[in-house]
Design a protein around this motif. Structure first.
Motif, short mmCIF file in Angstrom:
data_model
loop_
_atom_site.label_atom_id
_atom_site.label_comp_id
_atom_site.label_asym_id
_atom_site.label_seq_id
_atom_site.Cartn_x
_atom_site.Cartn_y
_atom_site.Cartn_z
N PHE A 112 0.84 -1.21 0.00
CA PHE A 112 0.00 0.00 0.00
C PHE A 112 0.87 1.25 0.00
O PHE A 112 0.62 2.19 -0.77
CB PHE A 112 -0.92 0.00 1.23
CG PHE A 112 -1.65 1.30 1.43
CD1 PHE A 112 -2.85 1.55 0.77
CD2 PHE A 112 -1.15 2.29 2.28
CE1 PHE A 112 -3.52 2.76 0.95
CE2 PHE A 112 -1.81 3.49 2.46
CZ PHE A 112 -3.00 3.72 1.79
N LEU A 113 1.89 1.28 0.86
CA LEU A 113 2.76 2.45 0.95
C LEU A 113 3.50 2.69 -0.36
O LEU A 113 3.69 3.84 -0.78
CB LEU A 113 3.74 2.29 2.10
CG LEU A 113 3.12 2.18 3.51
CD1 LEU A 113 4.21 1.93 4.54
CD2 LEU A 113 2.33 3.44 3.87
N VAL A 114 3.92 1.61 -1.02
CA VAL A 114 4.60 1.74 -2.31
C VAL A 114 3.66 2.34 -3.37
O VAL A 114 4.04 3.24 -4.13
CB VAL A 114 5.14 0.37 -2.77
CG1 VAL A 114 5.56 0.40 -4.24
CG2 VAL A 114 6.32 -0.04 -1.90
N ALA A 115 2.43 1.84 -3.41
CA ALA A 115 1.46 2.39 -4.37
C ALA A 115 1.21 3.87 -4.12
O ALA A 115 1.10 4.67 -5.06
CB ALA A 115 0.15 1.61 -4.28
N GLU A 116 1.15 4.25 -2.86
CA GLU A 116 0.93 5.65 -2.51
C GLU A 116 2.12 6.53 -2.91
O GLU A 116 1.95 7.66 -3.36
CB GLU A 116 0.65 5.79 -1.01
CG GLU A 116 -0.71 5.31 -0.59
CD GLU A 116 -1.82 6.25 -1.05
OE1 GLU A 116 -2.17 7.19 -0.31
OE2 GLU A 116 -2.32 6.06 -2.17
N ILE A 117 3.33 5.99 -2.78
CA ILE A 117 4.52 6.75 -3.20
C ILE A 117 4.46 7.03 -4.70
O ILE A 117 4.72 8.15 -5.15
CB ILE A 117 5.81 5.98 -2.84
CG1 ILE A 117 6.05 6.04 -1.32
CG2 ILE A 117 7.02 6.56 -3.58
CD1 ILE A 117 7.18 5.15 -0.84
N VAL A 118 4.10 6.02 -5.49
CA VAL A 118 4.00 6.22 -6.93
C VAL A 118 2.93 7.26 -7.25
O VAL A 118 3.13 8.16 -8.08
CB VAL A 118 3.69 4.88 -7.65
CG1 VAL A 118 3.44 5.13 -9.14
CG2 VAL A 118 4.82 3.89 -7.45
N ARG A 119 1.79 7.19 -6.56
CA ARG A 119 0.71 8.15 -6.81
C ARG A 119 1.13 9.57 -6.42
O ARG A 119 0.79 10.55 -7.07
CB ARG A 119 -0.57 7.73 -6.07
CG ARG A 119 -1.78 8.56 -6.47
CD ARG A 119 -3.07 7.93 -5.98
NE ARG A 119 -3.15 7.90 -4.53
CZ ARG A 119 -3.56 8.95 -3.79
NH1 ARG A 119 -3.89 10.09 -4.37
NH2 ARG A 119 -3.61 8.84 -2.48
N GLU A 120 1.89 9.69 -5.33
CA GLU A 120 2.39 11.00 -4.93
C GLU A 120 3.25 11.61 -6.02
O GLU A 120 3.10 12.80 -6.36
CB GLU A 120 3.19 10.88 -3.64
CG GLU A 120 3.82 12.21 -3.20
CD GLU A 120 4.77 12.04 -2.02
OE1 GLU A 120 4.46 12.53 -0.94
OE2 GLU A 120 5.83 11.40 -2.22
N LYS A 121 4.16 10.82 -6.59
CA LYS A 121 5.04 11.35 -7.63
C LYS A 121 4.25 11.71 -8.88
O LYS A 121 4.57 12.70 -9.56
CB LYS A 121 6.13 10.32 -7.99
CG LYS A 121 6.95 9.87 -6.79
CD LYS A 121 7.44 11.02 -5.92
CE LYS A 121 8.16 10.51 -4.68
NZ LYS A 121 8.47 11.59 -3.70
N LEU A 122 3.19 10.95 -9.17
CA LEU A 122 2.31 11.30 -10.29
C LEU A 122 1.66 12.66 -10.07
O LEU A 122 1.65 13.51 -10.96
CB LEU A 122 1.23 10.24 -10.45
CG LEU A 122 1.59 8.96 -11.21
CD1 LEU A 122 0.51 7.93 -11.02
CD2 LEU A 122 1.78 9.26 -12.69
N MET A 123 1.12 12.87 -8.87
CA MET A 123 0.41 14.12 -8.59
C MET A 123 1.37 15.30 -8.61
O MET A 123 1.02 16.38 -9.08
CB MET A 123 -0.31 14.03 -7.24
CG MET A 123 -1.40 12.98 -7.21
SD MET A 123 -2.50 13.13 -5.80
CE MET A 123 -3.45 14.58 -6.24
#
Length: 304
Positions: free
Chosen positions: A194-205
């Motif tokens: 979950f934390l890894v997916a959130e890191i990727v989404r943060e960089k996208l945003m």
């Protein structure tokens, strides 16, 4: 009740507020570790995220929530609102975060949502380090104190770690006696995936700015270590239209490579291992307005 129950304190603390007031930044700095992703875009936080802070005999279980907002144009907005409002039902303390002197209709809406809740509410006035006219702060506090019988009002700067000890003091003294729910070295209940997916989404945003504010989600498809203890991660980025896919990929794939490079750096820090990260982009029409699709992607509605 045992002697250890009397000497220990443990309780849940919901961090609430309208979008973009600094709730996730506050939780990260209270924990001394990044658990919730952050960006300057409203509604960056989509999930209810728990962060655990254990200080000797006191354990505060912070619940970072999506920003509460009046507009609910899609299923994802409705689920985020339910996650936020559902998170305050059974907590011991509520911290309502506001942005400096900028009280608006969104703050009034959040306050109305809390009116029938008997849980003590601490008002945290965030970003006071950015105030140009600091003499206006005390009159502003007096005005806000009339809106509700707040348990305490604490001016803070989450980003600069200012007055967070004072805020914690107000929180800790309102936590009930009892044994700790988590081990002292645990900082979240969320999985590494979950934390890894959130890191990727943060960089996208952070990369996409206003081009693609809320129409992407991230799903981890592979998370495995090889014999050399290198972690191989494949992440699927979901968008809703082909035009959005082109935006995410960028010219000759430049943007996607940048997202991957930035994300890999943070992931390697998180898991303390070398990472091979592969990103894919897929069009899934209407996912953000489909509650079944949202649940399959790990979104919840705040129900216990």
């Amino acid at each position: 009740m045992t002697d250890s129950d009397v000497s220990n304190q443990c309780g849940y603390v919901a961090i609430v507020g309208r979008p973009n007031v600094g709730k996730s930044t506050l939780m990260n700095h209270l924990l001394g570790q990044k658990i919730s992703i952050t960006s300057r875009k409203p509604q960056t936080t989509r999930h209810r995220v728990i962060g655990i802070r254990t200080e000797t005999s006191v354990q505060a279980i912070y619940v970072d929530t999506p920003g509460i907002h009046e507009s609910e144009p899609k299923a994802i907005n409705r689920m985020m609102n339910r996650a936020a409002t559902g998170s305050v039902k059974d907590v011991d303390v509520i911290v309502m975060v506001v942005d400096g002197l900028k009280w608006n209709d969104g703050d009034d809406y959040v306050l109305r949502k809390l009116m029938s809740n008997p849980t003590p509410v601490i008002l945290a006035i965030n970003k006071v380090d950015t105030l140009e006219e600091k003499q206006k702060l005390l009159p502003h506090i007096e005005v806000l104190s009339e809106k509700r019988d707040f348990a305490a009002i604490v001016p803070i700067s989450a980003l600069r770690n200012q007055q967070l000890d004072a805020l914690e003091t107000e929180i800790f003294k309102r936590l009930p006696a009892g044994e700790h729910f988590y081990s002292e070295d645990q900082v979240t209940d969320r999985s590494t995936r979950f934390l890894v997916a959130e890191i990727v989404r943060e960089k996208l945003m952070r990369q996409l700015g206003k081009e693609l504010p809320y129409s992407c989600s991230v799903e981890i498809e592979e998370f495995e270590y090889d014999k050399k203890q290198i972690c191989h991660i494949s992440a699927l980025i979901l968008v809703e239209r082909s035009s959005q896919k082109r935006i995410v990929i960028g010219d000759k794939g430049d943007r996607l490579r940048k997202v991957g490079s930035d994300a890999r750096t943070d992931i390697e820090t998180l898991i303390e291992s070398k990472v091979m990260l592969k990103l894919w982009v897929k069009v899934k029409s209407g996912w953000s307005d489909d509650e079944r699709a949202l649940r399959s992607l790990g979104y919840d509605d705040g129900q216990y």
